[in-house]
Write a protein that holds these residues in place. Structure first.
Motif, PDB file in Angstrom:
ATOM      1  N   SER A   1     -10.217  -3.150   4.549  1.00  0.00           N
ATOM      2  CA  SER A   1      -9.378  -2.047   4.077  1.00  0.00           C
ATOM      3  C   SER A   1      -7.928  -2.474   4.122  1.00  0.00           C
ATOM      4  CB  SER A   1      -9.577  -0.798   4.946  1.00  0.00           C
ATOM      5  OG  SER A   1      -8.696   0.238   4.515  1.00  0.00           O
ATOM      6  N   SER A   2      -7.175  -2.067   3.124  1.00  0.00           N
ATOM      7  CA  SER A   2      -5.768  -2.449   3.068  1.00  0.00           C
ATOM      8  C   SER A   2      -4.946  -1.765   4.164  1.00  0.00           C
ATOM      9  CB  SER A   2      -5.194  -2.094   1.686  1.00  0.00           C
ATOM     10  OG  SER A   2      -5.227  -0.683   1.483  1.00  0.00           O
ATOM     11  N   LYS A   3      -5.435  -0.695   4.731  1.00  0.00           N
ATOM     12  CA  LYS A   3      -4.679   0.035   5.764  1.00  0.00           C
ATOM     13  C   LYS A   3      -4.949  -0.501   7.168  1.00  0.00           C
ATOM     14  CE  LYS A   3      -8.156   3.665   6.435  1.00  0.00           C
ATOM     15  NZ  LYS A   3      -8.437   5.120   6.382  1.00  0.00           N
ATOM     16  N   ASP A   4      -5.883  -1.458   7.307  1.00  0.00           N
ATOM     17  CA  ASP A   4      -6.208  -2.008   8.622  1.00  0.00           C
ATOM     18  C   ASP A   4      -5.167  -3.037   9.039  1.00  0.00           C
ATOM     19  OD1 ASP A   4      -8.442  -0.428   8.808  1.00  0.00           O
ATOM     20  OD2 ASP A   4      -9.858  -2.003   8.242  1.00  0.00           O
ATOM     21  N   CYS A   5      -4.228  -2.570   9.832  1.00  0.00           N
ATOM     22  CA  CYS A   5      -3.242  -3.461  10.445  1.00  0.00           C
ATOM     23  C   CYS A   5      -2.553  -4.391   9.443  1.00  0.00           C
ATOM     24  CB  CYS A   5      -3.908  -4.287  11.549  1.00  0.00           C
ATOM     25  SG  CYS A   5      -2.718  -5.102  12.653  1.00  0.00           S
ATOM     26  N   PRO A   6      -1.943  -3.851   8.393  1.00  0.00           N
ATOM     27  CA  PRO A   6      -1.245  -4.729   7.445  1.00  0.00           C
ATOM     28  C   PRO A   6       0.036  -5.284   8.059  1.00  0.00           C
ATOM     29  CG  PRO A   6      -0.864  -2.449   6.877  1.00  0.00           C
ATOM     30  CD  PRO A   6      -1.853  -2.434   8.012  1.00  0.00           C
ATOM     31  N   ARG A   7       0.384  -6.484   7.692  1.00  0.00           N
ATOM     32  CA  ARG A   7       1.619  -7.086   8.202  1.00  0.00           C
ATOM     33  C   ARG A   7       2.836  -6.369   7.638  1.00  0.00           C
ATOM     34  NH1 ARG A   7      -1.124 -12.227   7.549  1.00  0.00           N
ATOM     35  NH2 ARG A   7      -0.142 -12.476   5.506  1.00  0.00           N
ATOM     36  N   ASN A   8       2.726  -5.925   6.383  1.00  0.00           N
ATOM     37  CA  ASN A   8       3.812  -5.171   5.748  1.00  0.00           C
ATOM     38  C   ASN A   8       3.277  -3.779   5.434  1.00  0.00           C
ATOM     39  OD1 ASN A   8       5.686  -7.406   5.643  1.00  0.00           O
ATOM     40  ND2 ASN A   8       4.348  -8.250   4.051  1.00  0.00           N
ATOM     41  N   ALA A   9       3.461  -2.875   6.361  1.00  0.00           N
ATOM     42  CA  ALA A   9       2.883  -1.534   6.227  1.00  0.00           C
ATOM     43  C   ALA A   9       3.794  -0.561   5.505  1.00  0.00           C
ATOM     44  CB  ALA A   9       2.547  -0.983   7.617  1.00  0.00           C
ATOM     45  N   GLY A  10       4.959  -1.005   5.091  1.00  0.00           N
ATOM     46  CA  GLY A  10       5.899  -0.095   4.446  1.00  0.00           C
ATOM     47  C   GLY A  10       5.504   0.256   3.026  1.00  0.00           C
ATOM     48  N   SER A  11       6.333   1.102   2.432  1.00  0.00           N
ATOM     49  CA  SER A  11       6.087   1.547   1.062  1.00  0.00           C
ATOM     50  C   SER A  11       6.357   0.419   0.067  1.00  0.00           C
ATOM     51  CB  SER A  11       6.977   2.749   0.723  1.00  0.00           C
ATOM     52  OG  SER A  11       6.679   3.848   1.566  1.00  0.00           O
ATOM     53  N   VAL A  12       5.611   0.454  -1.012  1.00  0.00           N
ATOM     54  CA  VAL A  12       5.854  -0.435  -2.156  1.00  0.00           C
ATOM     55  C   VAL A  12       6.080   0.475  -3.356  1.00  0.00           C
ATOM     56  CG1 VAL A  12       4.955  -2.286  -3.606  1.00  0.00           C
ATOM     57  CG2 VAL A  12       4.406  -2.250  -1.181  1.00  0.00           C
ATOM     58  N   LEU A  13       7.340   0.802  -3.586  1.00  0.00           N
ATOM     59  CA  LEU A  13       7.698   1.743  -4.647  1.00  0.00           C
ATOM     60  C   LEU A  13       7.866   0.984  -5.962  1.00  0.00           C
ATOM     61  CD1 LEU A  13      10.313   3.922  -2.712  1.00  0.00           C
ATOM     62  CD2 LEU A  13       7.902   4.430  -3.143  1.00  0.00           C
ATOM     63  N   LEU A  14       7.089   1.388  -6.950  1.00  0.00           N
ATOM     64  CA  LEU A  14       7.132   0.736  -8.269  1.00  0.00           C
ATOM     65  C   LEU A  14       7.527   1.751  -9.322  1.00  0.00           C
ATOM     66  CD1 LEU A  14       3.849  -1.398  -8.146  1.00  0.00           C
ATOM     67  CD2 LEU A  14       6.162  -2.069  -7.471  1.00  0.00           C
ATOM     68  N   GLU A  15       8.383   1.323 -10.213  1.00  0.00           N
ATOM     69  CA  GLU A  15       8.813   2.186 -11.319  1.00  0.00           C
ATOM     70  C   GLU A  15       7.744   2.201 -12.401  1.00  0.00           C
ATOM     71  OE1 GLU A  15      12.340   2.579 -14.710  1.00  0.00           O
ATOM     72  OE2 GLU A  15      12.335   0.902 -13.292  1.00  0.00           O
ATOM     73  N   VAL A  16       7.429   3.395 -12.884  1.00  0.00           N
ATOM     74  CA  VAL A  16       6.496   3.550 -14.000  1.00  0.00           C
ATOM     75  C   VAL A  16       7.281   4.162 -15.155  1.00  0.00           C
ATOM     76  CG1 VAL A  16       4.248   4.409 -14.738  1.00  0.00           C
ATOM     77  CG2 VAL A  16       4.691   4.024 -12.300  1.00  0.00           C
ATOM     78  N   PRO A  17       7.659   3.375 -16.161  1.00  0.00           N
ATOM     79  CA  PRO A  17       8.452   3.926 -17.270  1.00  0.00           C
ATOM     80  C   PRO A  17       7.718   5.037 -18.004  1.00  0.00           C
ATOM     81  CG  PRO A  17       8.473   1.517 -17.295  1.00  0.00           C
ATOM     82  CD  PRO A  17       7.436   1.927 -16.300  1.00  0.00           C
ATOM     83  N   ALA A  18       8.483   5.869 -18.660  1.00  0.00           N
ATOM     84  CA  ALA A  18       7.910   7.004 -19.389  1.00  0.00           C
ATOM     85  C   ALA A  18       6.943   6.518 -20.463  1.00  0.00           C
ATOM     86  CB  ALA A  18       9.028   7.831 -20.024  1.00  0.00           C
ATOM     87  N   GLY A  19       5.740   7.089 -20.472  1.00  0.00           N
ATOM     88  CA  GLY A  19       4.746   6.760 -21.485  1.00  0.00           C
ATOM     89  C   GLY A  19       4.205   5.354 -21.412  1.00  0.00           C
ATOM     90  N   ALA A  20       4.435   4.645 -20.319  1.00  0.00           N
ATOM     91  CA  ALA A  20       4.024   3.244 -20.209  1.00  0.00           C
ATOM     92  C   ALA A  20       2.989   3.069 -19.102  1.00  0.00           C
ATOM     93  CB  ALA A  20       5.238   2.348 -19.953  1.00  0.00           C
ATOM     94  N   THR A  21       2.476   1.859 -19.008  1.00  0.00           N
ATOM     95  CA  THR A  21       1.452   1.509 -18.024  1.00  0.00           C
ATOM     96  C   THR A  21       1.899   0.290 -17.235  1.00  0.00           C
ATOM     97  OG1 THR A  21      -0.308   2.360 -19.448  1.00  0.00           O
ATOM     98  CG2 THR A  21      -0.968   0.856 -17.704  1.00  0.00           C
ATOM     99  N   ILE A  22       1.735   0.339 -15.904  1.00  0.00           N
ATOM    100  CA  ILE A  22       2.046  -0.815 -15.067  1.00  0.00           C
ATOM    101  C   ILE A  22       0.797  -1.212 -14.292  1.00  0.00           C
ATOM    102  CG2 ILE A  22       4.454  -0.119 -14.841  1.00  0.00           C
ATOM    103  CD1 ILE A  22       3.696   0.597 -11.861  1.00  0.00           C
ATOM    104  N   VAL A  23       0.838  -2.423 -13.734  1.00  0.00           N
ATOM    105  CA  VAL A  23      -0.294  -2.955 -12.972  1.00  0.00           C
ATOM    106  C   VAL A  23       0.204  -3.436 -11.615  1.00  0.00           C
ATOM    107  CG1 VAL A  23      -2.118  -4.691 -12.901  1.00  0.00           C
ATOM    108  CG2 VAL A  23      -1.487  -3.648 -15.074  1.00  0.00           C
TER     109      VAL A  23
END
Length: 272
Positions: free
Chosen positions: A202-224
């Motif tokens: 699980s990604s939540k099991d003791c991650p080394r970098n547990a902080g937020s990863v904020l990604l911009e999603v442009p209007a009407g677009a798709t990101i990965v």
């Protein structure tokens, strides 16, 4: 000779001259008919009879106009598995993520650590890695009604090949927004198919970098957002793991994000 120029007879001379004119006309017509018969017979005699009827060169029939429309093909499984950055565009192709080359940074998956994803890079099969923004960004948070989340992974991974999981986010609104793809916000969980539903990783099991990863999603677009797993089992609460790596078999991966329906996919870790 005088009788030719001055007809002799009981009738007026004009009648005799008329008779002579008619006779001369008939003779001329007969001569023309004879000439025509001779010439037409000669032309038929010169015709090449050695070639049968219809043996002349056939006219070439060219192909019809080529179709200018696109040819459509469907990948096995009939699923749309690719993200795009076109406005309102659906994914195209369905490239197997297990064999695709990604750029722009992916998580290493060690002991539940998804690593860090930064920058924007192209992803084979469509879509781009999302641009990371700082926590204090003025870009508003994405609402659940504006964001559509899907999960994509490869169908089969060979020995030593690290599985890649792609969270594909589409912004259906007309305003750009940001979403948190951190390991404890967009949680990825792996279980073994046919088992007791116990978590393998699980990604939540003791991650080394547990902080937020904020990604911009442009209007009407798709990101990965791509996370790579190193096949190592994880343990909650940072407990020491003694299980090591997982073996070959069929596994299920599940993605959970706040306000979004749970997304699931399956993949195979092959023996050879």
């Amino acid at each position: 000779m005088g009788s030719l120029r001055n007809p002799i007879g009981p009738l007026p001379s004009t009648i005799y001259w008329r008779r002579r004119a008619v006779a001369a006309t008939l003779v001329a017509l007969l001569a023309l008919l004879i000439v025509w018969a001779v010439t037409s017979g000669g032309s038929k005699g010169n015709k090449d009879d050695s070639r049968p009827n219809g043996s002349g060169p056939a006219h070439s029939i060219g192909p019809g106009p080529a179709s200018s429309g696109p040819a459509y093909s469907q990948q096995p499984g009939g699923r749309d598995e690719s993200g795009t950055t076109d406005d309102g565009g659906d994914g195209s192709g369905g490239t197997d993520a297990g064999s695709e080359d990604t750029t722009g940074g992916t998580g290493d998956g060690s002991n539940g650590d998804p690593g860090t994803v930064s920058g924007s890079g192209s992803v084979s099969g469509g879509g781009t890695e999302g641009r990371q923004v700082p926590a204090g960004s003025s870009i508003p948070d994405c609402t659940a009604s504006a964001l559509q989340l899907t999960l994509r992974t490869g169908l089969r991974y060979g020995p030593g090949e690290k599985p890649k999981f792609q969270l594909i986010a589409k912004n259906t609104s007309s305003t750009a927004c940001k979403a948190d793809f951190g390991p404890k916000s967009a949680v990825l969980t792996i279980t073994e198919a046919g088992g007791d539903d116990a978590e393998v990783w699980s990604s939540k099991d003791c991650p080394r970098n547990a902080g937020s990863v904020l990604l911009e999603v442009p209007a009407g677009a798709t990101i990965v957002h791509t996370v790579e797993w190193d096949r190592q089992k994880s343990t909650p609460q940072c407990a020491t793991s003694t299980a090591g790596s997982v073996g070959p078999g069929t596994y299920l991966v599940e993605a959970k994000a706040s306000g979004e329906p749970v997304q699931r996919a399956s993949f195979v870790l092959a023996k050879d």
